[in-house]
Design an enzyme around this catalytic site. Sequence first.
Site, PDB file in Angstrom:
ATOM      1  N   ASP A  31       0.843  -1.197   0.000  1.00 20.81           N
ATOM      2  CA  ASP A  31       0.000   0.000   0.000  1.00 20.81           C
ATOM      3  C   ASP A  31       0.877   1.245   0.000  1.00 20.81           C
ATOM      4  O   ASP A  31       0.611   2.227   0.700  1.00 20.81           O
ATOM      5  CB  ASP A  31      -0.930   0.005   1.220  1.00 20.81           C
ATOM      6  N   ASN A  36       1.227   7.388   2.846  1.00 24.57           N
ATOM      7  CA  ASN A  36       1.874   6.476   3.781  1.00 24.57           C
ATOM      8  C   ASN A  36       3.374   6.720   3.897  1.00 24.57           C
ATOM      9  O   ASN A  36       4.104   5.889   4.439  1.00 24.57           O
ATOM     10  CB  ASN A  36       1.604   5.026   3.380  1.00 24.57           C
ATOM     11  N   ASP A  49       2.316   2.948   7.942  1.00 24.05           N
ATOM     12  CA  ASP A  49       1.035   2.299   7.712  1.00 24.05           C
ATOM     13  C   ASP A  49       1.211   0.914   7.080  1.00 24.05           C
ATOM     14  O   ASP A  49       1.072   0.729   5.874  1.00 24.05           O
ATOM     15  CB  ASP A  49       0.124   3.164   6.829  1.00 24.05           C
TER      16      ASP A  49
END
Length: 208
Positions: A31, A36, A49
């Site tokens: 991700d 992030n 994250d």
Amino acid sequence: SKLDEWRIWKILVEIAMGLKYIHACNILHLDLKPANIFITFEGSLKIGDFGMASKYPTPPSFEREGDREYIAPEIISQQKYDKPADIFSLGLIMVEIAANIILPDNGVPWQKLRSGDLSDAGRLSSTELHYNMTHGSITSKNSTYSSLLNDTGHTGSSYSSVDDSNMKKIPAWTPKFLIDGKGALDKLVKWMIDPSPLNRPTAVDILN
């Protein structure tokens, strides 16, 4: 406005260093996106994250999908989760930063990026430093850009012969790929978003 190219390379290097460590620990982030990537008070970048992260290799029944803007094509088409998927996401982060654009989340532009087509993004590498090197910023004593470079590709003692105010902003340690005007950033990012995960560089390759 677009960031200075050296800042773009700094971002790439710091995120790649994080990915190198993560992948060495056999962890997939899955991700990776600007939201992030955290910035410390000192200005360093940290990957955060890990809510979608997984140990590598992933279990047979594993299924996870990050933001469509940054997701690798093999995750969508084959549910293939591997380290090159993180590299692809990093490549698109660099497209977004270097081209100063908002990435598409669907449609033809989205498909073009997943086929390795950067034509909509325009040129990623800056030509400013190369222009300063080749347009009237060097004295007659050292009339060519190549005379400013030693065998390692860094500016040498001839730096003192530069008399243009823009040229004086270019440090003596500047690597050749930043000032040769050959589009190193474009080539590297295109390599990172290659449609085939087997053809993409590792984080170590990027840092090298």
